[in-house]
Scaffold this active site. Structure first.
Site, PDB file in Angstrom:
ATOM      1  N   LYS A 128       0.846  -1.198   0.000  1.00 54.81           N
ATOM      2  CA  LYS A 128       0.000   0.000   0.000  1.00 54.81           C
ATOM      3  C   LYS A 128       0.882   1.249   0.000  1.00 54.81           C
ATOM      4  O   LYS A 128       1.727   1.424   0.877  1.00 54.81           O
ATOM      5  CB  LYS A 128      -0.903  -0.008   1.227  1.00 54.81           C
ATOM      6  N   ASP A 161      -2.551  10.434   3.597  1.00 53.17           N
ATOM      7  CA  ASP A 161      -3.946  10.039   3.766  1.00 53.17           C
ATOM      8  C   ASP A 161      -4.673  11.045   4.646  1.00 53.17           C
ATOM      9  O   ASP A 161      -4.575  11.013   5.875  1.00 53.17           O
ATOM     10  CB  ASP A 161      -4.032   8.644   4.377  1.00 53.17           C
ATOM     11  N   LYS A 208     -10.177  12.721   8.261  1.00 49.77           N
ATOM     12  CA  LYS A 208      -9.667  12.312   9.566  1.00 49.77           C
ATOM     13  C   LYS A 208      -9.666  13.488  10.546  1.00 49.77           C
ATOM     14  O   LYS A 208      -9.528  14.638  10.133  1.00 49.77           O
ATOM     15  CB  LYS A 208      -8.217  11.815   9.427  1.00 49.77           C
ATOM     16  N   ASP A 246       1.598   6.399   5.528  1.00 48.91           N
ATOM     17  CA  ASP A 246       0.607   5.467   4.987  1.00 48.91           C
ATOM     18  C   ASP A 246       1.090   4.781   3.711  1.00 48.91           C
ATOM     19  O   ASP A 246       0.349   3.995   3.128  1.00 48.91           O
ATOM     20  CB  ASP A 246      -0.717   6.188   4.736  1.00 48.91           C
ATOM     21  N   ASP A 278     -12.141   7.013   3.899  1.00 45.82           N
ATOM     22  CA  ASP A 278     -10.928   6.802   4.699  1.00 45.82           C
ATOM     23  C   ASP A 278     -10.550   5.327   4.771  1.00 45.82           C
ATOM     24  O   ASP A 278      -9.516   4.980   5.331  1.00 45.82           O
ATOM     25  CB  ASP A 278     -11.124   7.369   6.100  1.00 45.82           C
ATOM     26  N   GLU A 281      -9.504   3.693   2.275  1.00 48.50           N
ATOM     27  CA  GLU A 281      -9.019   3.762   0.895  1.00 48.50           C
ATOM     28  C   GLU A 281      -7.922   2.755   0.586  1.00 48.50           C
ATOM     29  O   GLU A 281      -7.758   2.328  -0.558  1.00 48.50           O
ATOM     30  CB  GLU A 281      -8.516   5.181   0.598  1.00 48.50           C
ATOM     31  N   ARG A 297      -7.559  -0.396   1.218  1.00 46.93           N
ATOM     32  CA  ARG A 297      -8.047  -1.672   0.696  1.00 46.93           C
ATOM     33  C   ARG A 297      -8.502  -1.549  -0.766  1.00 46.93           C
ATOM     34  O   ARG A 297      -8.517  -2.538  -1.485  1.00 46.93           O
ATOM     35  CB  ARG A 297      -9.169  -2.199   1.596  1.00 46.93           C
TER      36      ARG A 297
END
Length: 514
Positions: free
Chosen positions: A276, A281, A288, A299, A358, A360, A362
């Protein structure tokens, strides 16, 4: 020297500007001409006693080394560092005792070496003489020392910051052990890999867009002989990578998918790695809270780990083919960002209802997992800073390991342990899948319940693994970034988590263990 984007012009990369050398030194400890010499100590009653190999230092101090250390408060506890001026009794200017605890493991030695070298920042030359009777012992001390010498200084100015140790000599009986030179070289390769991961995770998002991260992958590929393919935003749209495109569409910095490959002429198995790579993010429109956002430059830690691991694999040359995918995007809110309730079509055709922008990671991972399946791997491993639920379940230092095969999961946990990285096997209960049902698409990216978030995310990813492919998921949300104080060989900030585990997995697959 840094260019306007903070890159080190000497390497072309977004990396730190220092180099720590490491070598073996078979001289007696009392005669090694360095600024400081590190020895291990173990608990001994209320005080501490030098571990094996420090007899000549003790003799030079008239047999009073243990007495002096105990007087300074040394107790031999793991990671405890005690400094003793040599006062001319030996060639080194300073004797540094680091606690090993009772019956130290290889990881204890790594952490002790790292703690001692960290404590000696600003010291030019250091000898490390921790107990080492075999090549494995030497490897542990070498890797810990090199990782302890890490400092991310690409954006520092002036000289207020103490520079890391410049030269490390591995001394004591281990310096002449069979295979010691090979052990040091392996440690150097792994340390370079981990430092690369740390540097990338620590680089601010202002200097690491998706395009920049893909550029770093190109640089690494050029240096290591890896083959590389980079899909830009146009190619991603044309190829049907709806997850990566959907996550990246809210940012002015367009997404990328990078494919790297290492091949060995004698390989009979293929390992696929997926990482990933969310370079920042914000949570997208499902924004967030501010105090959850300041470390979201980390991230992309999964993609960094895959890149670092492949760099090491290319140099260590195990007899296995390895392909790696970096699914890279920046998740930002804007008028073009994806919305809660949007539906995306993932690579391969499956549709996903986005209930929370959020969640995202996956989405980009789903695209890359399906694509990685086209390489017909014998094992597919994905690694991601995927869920806050991982921290709730396992804390900040232990990765969660999930799989579609219990035996493979436990073997990966064992590989992580040998590599020195804490990991814990977790289940993927079948009943969690129902919570991902969508009224309008094949699957939703979030469950309607708050419980078991780490396992729900793993369950989502499992839906995109091709039939018949063994698959393992590593959630490193906590381990990838240390928000607290440094410890052992682990600095504040990027840790390099999972890179060693991925290398160990590749070697186990090559040797038929996996």
């Amino acid at each position: 020297m840094l260019d306007p984007k903070g890159r080190n012009r000497s390497t072309g990369g977004l990396t730190s500007c220092y180099v720590t050398s490491i070598s073996l030194d078979g001289a007696s400890l009392a005669s090694i001409d360095v600024d400081a010499i590190v020895i291990g100590v173990a608990p001994d009653g209320p005080g501490a006693a030098p571990a094996a190999g420090a007899a000549d230092l003790d003799a030079a101090l008239d047999g009073r080394l243990a007495e002096a250390l105990t007087a300074l408060g040394a107790a031999g506890k793991p990671g405890e560092v005690t400094k003793l001026p040599a006062l001319g009794a030996v060639a080194a200017g300073l004797i540094v005792a680091v606690g090993l605890g009772e019956d130290p493991s290889a990881e204890d030695v790594r952490r002790a070496a790292g703690a001692a070298v960290r404590a000696l920042a600003g010291t030019a030359r250091v000898a490390v003489a921790l107990p080492a009777g075999s090549a494995d012992d030497v490897a542990a001390a070498a890797l810990g020392a090199l990782l302890g010498a890490y400092s991310f200084d690409a954006f520092r100015t002036g000289d207020k910051h103490k520079s890391p140790v410049e030269e490390i000599r591995l001394a004591g009986p281990g310096a002449s052990a069979a295979g010691a030179e090979d052990a040091v070289e392996r440690a150097r390769v792994l340390a370079d890999s981990i430092k690369l991961v740390r540097d990338l995770v620590n680089t601010p998002p202002s200097h690491l867009s998706p395009e920049d991260l893909a550029g770093e992958a190109e640089r690494v590929a050029g240096e290591t002989g890896l083959s590389i393919e980079v899909l830009d935003e146009k190619a991603l749209v044309e190829g049907g990578y709806g997850g990566i495109v959907g996550v990246g569409q809210g940012s002015v910095n367009p997404p990328r998918l990078v494919r790297l490959a290492y091949s060995h002429p004698e390989a009979t198995k293929t390992l696929a790695l997926v990482g990933k790579g969310i370079t920042f993010d914000s949570g997208g429109l499902s924004l967030k809270p501010a105090d959850s956002m300041d470390w979201m430059k980390s991230d992309m830690g999964g993609a960094a780990a895959v890149l670092g691991a492949l760099a090491a694999i290319a140099r260590l040359a195990p007899k296995v083919d390895v392909v790696g995918y970096l699914a890279i995007a920046e998740n930002m809110p804007s008028g073009t960002a994806q919305r809660p309730s949007d539906v995306l079509r993932i690579y391969g055709g499956k549709t996903v209802e986005v209930l929370n922008t959020d969640a995202e990671g996956r989405l980009v991972m789903a695209d890359a997992i399906v694509r990685a399946g086209e390489d017909s791997p014998d094992l597919l491993v994905d690694v991601a800073t995927l869920t806050g639920a991982q921290l709730v379940a396992l804390g900040t230092r232990t990765a969660g390991v999930m799989a579609n095969d219990d035996d493979v999961r436990e073997k990966v946990v064992a590989a992580a342990g040998r590599a020195g990285e804490a990991a814990w096997g977790m289940p993927l209960p079948a009943e969690l899948r129902k919570g991902l049902d969508s009224a309008v698409a094949d699957i939703a990216n979030m469950s309607g319940e708050r419980w078991g978030g780490m396992l729900v995310a793993g369950t989502f990813l499992k839906e995109f693994v091709p039939d018949g492919v063994r698959w393992v998921h590593l959630d490193i949300a906590g381990p990838a970034f240390n928000k607290g104080e440094p410890y052992g060989y682990t600095p504040k900030g990027g840790t390099g988590a999972a890179a060693r585990t991925l290398v160990a997995i590749a070697e186990d697959l090559a040797e038929g263990v996996l």
